[in-house]
Scaffold this active site. Structure first.
Site, PDB file in Angstrom:
ATOM      1  N   HIS A  32      42.238  62.853  45.288  1.00 12.00           N
ATOM      2  CA  HIS A  32      42.270  61.616  46.077  1.00 12.00           C
ATOM      3  C   HIS A  32      43.715  61.160  46.277  1.00 12.00           C
ATOM      4  O   HIS A  32      44.494  61.146  45.330  1.00 12.00           O
ATOM      5  CB  HIS A  32      41.486  60.500  45.363  1.00 12.00           C
ATOM      6  CG  HIS A  32      40.011  60.610  45.569  1.00 12.00           C
ATOM      7  ND1 HIS A  32      39.176  59.521  45.540  1.00 12.00           N
ATOM      8  CD2 HIS A  32      39.224  61.673  45.823  1.00 12.00           C
ATOM      9  CE1 HIS A  32      37.932  59.913  45.765  1.00 12.00           C
ATOM     10  NE2 HIS A  32      37.931  61.221  45.926  1.00 12.00           N
ATOM     11  N   TYR A  42      37.583  49.245  44.998  1.00 14.24           N
ATOM     12  CA  TYR A  42      37.578  48.212  43.956  1.00 14.24           C
ATOM     13  C   TYR A  42      37.408  46.883  44.687  1.00 14.24           C
ATOM     14  O   TYR A  42      38.280  46.497  45.470  1.00 14.24           O
ATOM     15  CB  TYR A  42      38.911  48.195  43.190  1.00 14.24           C
ATOM     16  CG  TYR A  42      39.142  49.401  42.293  1.00 14.24           C
ATOM     17  CD1 TYR A  42      39.638  50.599  42.796  1.00 14.24           C
ATOM     18  CD2 TYR A  42      38.885  49.327  40.924  1.00 14.24           C
ATOM     19  CE1 TYR A  42      39.868  51.687  41.967  1.00 14.24           C
ATOM     20  CE2 TYR A  42      39.113  50.425  40.089  1.00 14.24           C
ATOM     21  CZ  TYR A  42      39.601  51.592  40.620  1.00 14.24           C
ATOM     22  OH  TYR A  42      39.833  52.675  39.795  1.00 14.24           O
ATOM     23  N   PRO A  58      37.970  49.617  31.698  1.00 10.01           N
ATOM     24  CA  PRO A  58      37.998  50.760  32.614  1.00 10.01           C
ATOM     25  C   PRO A  58      38.602  50.485  33.990  1.00 10.01           C
ATOM     26  O   PRO A  58      38.791  51.422  34.780  1.00 10.01           O
ATOM     27  CB  PRO A  58      36.514  51.144  32.753  1.00 10.01           C
ATOM     28  CG  PRO A  58      35.758  49.925  32.358  1.00 10.01           C
ATOM     29  CD  PRO A  58      36.600  49.189  31.382  1.00 10.01           C
ATOM     30  N   LYS A  64      42.195  54.233  32.872  1.00 13.67           N
ATOM     31  CA  LYS A  64      43.261  54.721  31.989  1.00 13.67           C
ATOM     32  C   LYS A  64      42.790  55.296  30.648  1.00 13.67           C
ATOM     33  O   LYS A  64      43.548  56.009  29.983  1.00 13.67           O
ATOM     34  CB  LYS A  64      44.264  53.585  31.711  1.00 13.67           C
ATOM     35  CG  LYS A  64      45.106  53.220  32.916  1.00 13.67           C
ATOM     36  CD  LYS A  64      46.156  54.281  33.198  1.00 13.67           C
ATOM     37  CE  LYS A  64      46.711  54.210  34.590  1.00 13.67           C
ATOM     38  NZ  LYS A  64      46.311  55.289  35.480  1.00 13.67           N
ATOM     39  N   TYR A 100      48.781  53.489  38.679  1.00 16.46           N
ATOM     40  CA  TYR A 100      47.452  54.081  38.867  1.00 16.46           C
ATOM     41  C   TYR A 100      47.509  55.607  38.755  1.00 16.46           C
ATOM     42  O   TYR A 100      46.643  56.216  38.116  1.00 16.46           O
ATOM     43  CB  TYR A 100      46.876  53.651  40.232  1.00 16.46           C
ATOM     44  CG  TYR A 100      45.393  53.961  40.356  1.00 16.46           C
ATOM     45  CD1 TYR A 100      44.437  53.070  39.853  1.00 16.46           C
ATOM     46  CD2 TYR A 100      44.952  55.131  40.961  1.00 16.46           C
ATOM     47  CE1 TYR A 100      43.082  53.348  39.942  1.00 16.46           C
ATOM     48  CE2 TYR A 100      43.588  55.419  41.053  1.00 16.46           C
ATOM     49  CZ  TYR A 100      42.661  54.521  40.551  1.00 16.46           C
ATOM     50  OH  TYR A 100      41.325  54.802  40.632  1.00 16.46           O
TER      51      TYR A 100
HETATM   52  P1  RFL Z   1      35.513  59.678  22.383  1.00 20.33           P
HETATM   53  O1  RFL Z   1      35.184  60.202  23.727  1.00 20.33           O
HETATM   54  O2  RFL Z   1      34.862  58.427  21.937  1.00 20.33           O
HETATM   55  O3  RFL Z   1      35.173  60.845  21.359  1.00 20.33           O
HETATM   56  C1  RFL Z   1      35.153  60.626  19.972  1.00 20.33           C
HETATM   57  C2  RFL Z   1      34.293  61.667  19.306  1.00 20.33           C
HETATM   58  O4  RFL Z   1      34.327  61.440  17.888  1.00 20.33           O
HETATM   59  C3  RFL Z   1      33.020  61.518  17.359  1.00 20.33           C
HETATM   60  N1  RFL Z   1      32.942  60.688  16.153  1.00 20.33           N
HETATM   61  C4  RFL Z   1      32.932  61.182  14.909  1.00 20.33           C
HETATM   62  N2  RFL Z   1      33.005  62.418  14.439  1.00 20.33           N
HETATM   63  C5  RFL Z   1      32.973  62.582  13.101  1.00 20.33           C
HETATM   64  N3  RFL Z   1      32.867  61.565  12.218  1.00 20.33           N
HETATM   65  C6  RFL Z   1      32.812  60.290  12.649  1.00 20.33           C
HETATM   66  N4  RFL Z   1      32.703  59.282  11.785  1.00 20.33           N
HETATM   67  C7  RFL Z   1      32.842  60.061  14.050  1.00 20.33           C
HETATM   68  N5  RFL Z   1      32.784  58.949  14.810  1.00 20.33           N
HETATM   69  C8  RFL Z   1      32.858  59.351  16.081  1.00 20.33           C
HETATM   70  C9  RFL Z   1      32.125  61.037  18.479  1.00 20.33           C
HETATM   71  O5  RFL Z   1      30.804  61.548  18.332  1.00 20.33           O
HETATM   72  C10 RFL Z   1      32.835  61.592  19.715  1.00 20.33           C
HETATM   73  O6  RFL Z   1      32.345  62.854  20.083  1.00 20.33           O
HETATM   74  O7  RFL Z   1      37.094  59.461  22.191  1.00 20.33           O
HETATM   75  P2  RFL Z   1      38.336  60.259  22.859  1.00 20.33           P
HETATM   76  O8  RFL Z   1      38.171  61.739  22.700  1.00 20.33           O
HETATM   77  O9  RFL Z   1      39.548  59.609  22.335  1.00 20.33           O
HETATM   78  O10 RFL Z   1      38.225  60.036  24.425  1.00 20.33           O
HETATM   79  C11 RFL Z   1      38.468  58.783  24.978  1.00 20.33           C
HETATM   80  C12 RFL Z   1      37.578  58.576  26.190  1.00 20.33           C
HETATM   81  O11 RFL Z   1      36.248  58.954  25.899  1.00 20.33           O
HETATM   82  C13 RFL Z   1      37.608  57.114  26.608  1.00 20.33           C
HETATM   83  O12 RFL Z   1      38.941  56.607  26.641  1.00 20.33           O
HETATM   84  C14 RFL Z   1      37.023  56.841  27.974  1.00 20.33           C
HETATM   85  O13 RFL Z   1      35.757  57.397  28.152  1.00 20.33           O
HETATM   86  C15 RFL Z   1      36.937  55.318  28.112  1.00 20.33           C
HETATM   87  N6  RFL Z   1      35.941  54.936  29.057  1.00 20.33           N
HETATM   88  C16 RFL Z   1      36.286  55.009  30.360  1.00 20.33           C
HETATM   89  N7  RFL Z   1      37.546  55.399  30.697  1.00 20.33           N
HETATM   90  C17 RFL Z   1      37.914  55.486  31.979  1.00 20.33           C
HETATM   91  O14 RFL Z   1      39.064  55.864  32.252  1.00 20.33           O
HETATM   92  N8  RFL Z   1      36.981  55.168  32.970  1.00 20.33           N
HETATM   93  C18 RFL Z   1      35.692  54.782  32.669  1.00 20.33           C
HETATM   94  O15 RFL Z   1      34.893  54.541  33.554  1.00 20.33           O
HETATM   95  C19 RFL Z   1      35.304  54.683  31.328  1.00 20.33           C
HETATM   96  N9  RFL Z   1      34.047  54.304  30.976  1.00 20.33           N
HETATM   97  C20 RFL Z   1      34.654  54.522  28.654  1.00 20.33           C
HETATM   98  C21 RFL Z   1      33.700  54.216  29.635  1.00 20.33           C
HETATM   99  C22 RFL Z   1      34.302  54.406  27.294  1.00 20.33           C
HETATM  100  C23 RFL Z   1      33.034  53.995  26.877  1.00 20.33           C
HETATM  101  N10 RFL Z   1      32.784  53.863  25.445  1.00 20.33           N
HETATM  102  C24 RFL Z   1      33.778  54.303  24.484  1.00 20.33           C
HETATM  103  C25 RFL Z   1      31.700  53.262  24.847  1.00 20.33           C
HETATM  104  C26 RFL Z   1      32.422  53.833  29.256  1.00 20.33           C
HETATM  105  C27 RFL Z   1      32.073  53.715  27.900  1.00 20.33           C
HETATM  106  C28 RFL Z   1      30.654  53.308  27.565  1.00 20.33           C
HETATM  107  C1  PHB Z   2      34.333  56.189  37.330  1.00 24.51           C
HETATM  108  O1  PHB Z   2      34.207  56.954  38.297  1.00 24.51           O
HETATM  109  O2  PHB Z   2      33.520  56.186  36.393  1.00 24.51           O
HETATM  110  C2  PHB Z   2      35.475  55.237  37.320  1.00 24.51           C
HETATM  111  C3  PHB Z   2      36.428  55.336  38.305  1.00 24.51           C
HETATM  112  C4  PHB Z   2      37.494  54.447  38.306  1.00 24.51           C
HETATM  113  C5  PHB Z   2      37.585  53.477  37.336  1.00 24.51           C
HETATM  114  C6  PHB Z   2      36.626  53.394  36.337  1.00 24.51           C
HETATM  115  C7  PHB Z   2      35.564  54.285  36.328  1.00 24.51           C
HETATM  116  O3  PHB Z   2      38.619  52.604  37.367  1.00 24.51           O
END
Ligand code: RFL
Ligand code: PHB
Length: 390
Positions: free
Chosen positions: A72, A201, A293, A297, A385
Site C-alpha cells: 500500500h 481511518y 492499534p 505499531k 506510519y
Molecule cells: P504475542 O503475539 O502475544 O505472543 C506471545 C506468545 O507467548 C505465549 N505465552 C506464553 N508462553 C509460555 N508461558 C507463558 N506463561 C506464556 N504466556 C503467553 C502466548 O501463547 C503467545 O503465543 O506477543 P508478540 O510475539 O510480542 O507479538 C506482538 C503482537 O502480537 C502484538 O503487538 C499485536 O498483535 C498487537 N495487536 C495489534 N497490533 C497491530 O499492529 N494492529 C492490530 O490490529 C492489533 N490488534 C493486537 C490486536 C493485540 C491484541 N491482544 C494482545 C490481545 C488485537 C488484540 C486482541
Molecule cells: C488491521 O488490518 O487489523 C489493522 C490495520 C491498521 C490498523 C489496525 C489494525 O491501524
C-alpha cells in the site's frame, strides 16, 4: 537439556527471533503455553512496515508475503463527510507498507521453523524463569505432568503482555508506564471485497471506524465501542449499519456486506516496562510494551525489538562482545517511546472520548484540518506510519 537461548512465546516476536538466530547458527528452543492451532486462531495486526518485511526476508520466511501481501502506498483519513488521502509514497520519498495478516506471518514463520527442524514445545505449562541475574539461567516447565528443565545462556521473554517473563522480575527492579483508554475496538472479518483498495481511518461523531483488509476478497473492519459492550449484542446487520453511518456517503454506498466469521472486542491501552533487560533476560514485543492499534505499531515494534536483540546476540556469539546486548534496552526503548507517542496521538485524534468537551472537539478538528492542509504535518504522520528507522 541445554541450549543457547530459551525463547518464551511462539508469537511473532519469538518466532522471528528464533529464525534469525538459527540463520546465524545460534541454537534456540521456543516454549509456548498453548498449541499451534490456538496461536494461529488469533486475529490481530494487519499492516507491516518495510523494516518488518525486511526481517521476514532475512528470516527466509518472506516468500508468500511477497506473493500474497498487498503493498500500500497510501491511506485515507475520513472526517466531516470527506476523505483525505495520505500519500505515503510521495511524502516519505518512496516508502509504503505491506498489508499482510499477523496470522499469515506467524504461519510462515512456523513453517520455516519446521523446515529447519528447530525445537518448539507447545502446551508447556507453568513456565518459570530461574537464575537470569547470574551466569547460569534456566527455565522449567511442565508438560503432560512431567517437569522439564532447560539450561541456557540467555532467556528471551517473548510471551506477550500476560506472560510469565515480565512477571518474574521483582517489582522494585521494573518501572511501568500505563494509559488505559475509555473505549475498545469491535472488529470483524468477513469474506467480502474491501470497500476501498486502501485503508480508511474515519473520525465520526458516533465514534471511530477503520476499514482494513486481509486480501482482495477478505475485509477487516473495526468500530470504536464502549468497554462494557457485549459481542452477542452485535449482529452482523447492526455492525454493518453502524459502519455505514460512520463512513463518508460514497464509501457507505459502496460497502459490500456479508456474514462475518470472526468478531471480537479489544480494549485499548498504552503500556511500557523499563528497562527491557534484567541480567540475561530480555523482554521483547508485547511482553515489554502495548500500544493501541490505531497506528498499526504493535507487531512492528515487536519486530524492531527482535532486530536489536538479534544484532546483540550475534555480536556476542560471533565477536565475543557484549556491546550489543548491553545497548539492547536503551536502543529498543528509544524507538518504542516514539511509537507509543505516535499511537497515542493518532488514537487521541481519531476517537471520541466520553468526556470530550467543546474545546477538545475544536482542537481535534483543528488537528485534522492542519494535517490535511500542511505538507509538513502530513509528512510527520506518514514518516511515523511507515515506521521510523531502526
Ligand atoms: P504475542 O503475539 O502475544 O505472543 C506471545 C506468545 O507467548 C505465549 N505465552 C506464553 N508462553 C509460555 N508461558 C507463558 N506463561 C506464556 N504466556 C503467553 C502466548 O501463547 C503467545 O503465543 O506477543 P508478540 O510475539 O510480542 O507479538 C506482538 C503482537 O502480537 C502484538 O503487538 C499485536 O498483535 C498487537 N495487536 C495489534 N497490533 C497491530 O499492529 N494492529 C492490530 O490490529 C492489533 N490488534 C493486537 C490486536 C493485540 C491484541 N491482544 C494482545 C490481545 C488485537 C488484540 C486482541
Ligand atoms: C488491521 O488490518 O487489523 C489493522 C490495520 C491498521 C490498523 C489496525 C489494525 O491501524
Amino acid at each position: 537439556m541445554r541450549t543457547q537461548v530459551v525463547i518464551i512465546g511462539s508469537g511473532p516476536s519469538g518466532l522471528l527471533l528464533g529464525q534469525l538466530l538459527a540463520k546465524a547458527g545460534i541454537e534456540a528452543v521456543i516454549l509456548d503455553r498453548v498449541g499451534k492451532d490456538y496461536i494461529l486462531g488469533r486475529v490481530r495486526a494487519g499492516v507491516l512496515e518495510q523494516g518488518t518485511v525486511g526481517l521476514m526476508d532475512e528470516a527466509r520466511a518472506g516468500k508468500r508475503m511477497h506473493a500474497e501481501g498487498l503493498p500500500h502506498e497510501g491511506f485515507s483519513l475520513a472526517f466531516d463527510g470527506r476523505d483525505h488521502r495520505i500519500d505515503l509514497k510521495d511524502l516519505t520519498g518512496g516508502k509504503g507498507v505491506m498489508v499482510y495478516g499477523q496470522t499469515e506471518l506467524t504461519r510462515d514463520l512456523m513453517a520455516q521453523r519446521e523446515t529447519i527442524g528447530a525445537m518448539t514445545v507447545y502446551d508447556a505449562s507453568n513456565v518459570r524463569l530461574h537464575g537470569y541475574e547470574g551466569r547460569s539461567p534456566y527455565v522449567t516447565y511442565e508438560r503432560e505432568g512431567i517437569t522439564h528443565r532447560i539450561d541456557c545462556d540467555f532467556i528471551a521473554g517473548c510471551d506477550g503482555f500476560h506472560g510469565a517473563s515480565r512477571k518474574s522480575v521483582p517489582e522494585k527492579a521494573i518501572r511501568t508506564f500505563e494509559k488505559v483508554y475509555p473505549f475498545g475496538w469491535l472488529g470483524i472479518l468477513a469474506d467480502v471485497p474491501p470497500v476501498s483498495h486502501e485503508l480508511i481511518y474515519a473520525n465520526h461523531p458516533r465514534g471511530f471506524a477503520l476499514c482494513s483488509m486481509r486480501s482482495e476478497t477478505r475485509s477487516r473492519y473495526y468500530l470504536q465501542c464502549t468497554l462494557d459492550e457485549k459481542i452477542e449484542d452485535w449482529s452482523d446487520d447492526r455492525f454493518w449499519d453502524e459502519l455505514r453511518r460512520r463512513l463518508p456517503a460514497h464509501h457507505a454506498e459502496a460497502l459490500v456486506t456479508g456474514a462475518s466469521f470472526e468478531k471480537s472486542i479489544a480494549p485499548l491501552r498504552s503500556f511500557v516496562a523499563e528497562p527491557m533487560r534484567f541480567g540475561n533476560l530480555f523482554l521483547v514485543g508485547d511482553a515489554a510494551h502495548i500500544v493501541p492499534p490505531t497506528g498499526a505499531k504493535g507487531l512492528n515494534l515487536a519486530a524492531s525489538d527482535v532486530h536489536y536483540l538479534y544484532a546483540g546476540l550475534t555480536e556476542y556469539y560471533q565477536d565475543h562482545s557484549t556491546a550489543g546486548i548491553d545497548a539492547y534496552s536503551t536502543r529498543a526503548l528509544s524507538r518504542v517511546w516514539k511509537a507509543v507517542r505516535f499511537s497515542w496521538w493518532m488514537t487521541t485524534m481519531m476517537h471520541r472520548f466520553p468526556d470530550t468537551g467543546a474545546f477538545d472537539q475544536k482542537i481535534q478538528e483543528a488537528e485534522l484540518d492542519y494535517l490535511t492542509h500542511s505538507r509538513a504535518a502530513a509528512t510527520a504522520l506518514a514518516e511515523n506510519y511507515v515506521g521510523l528507522p531502526y
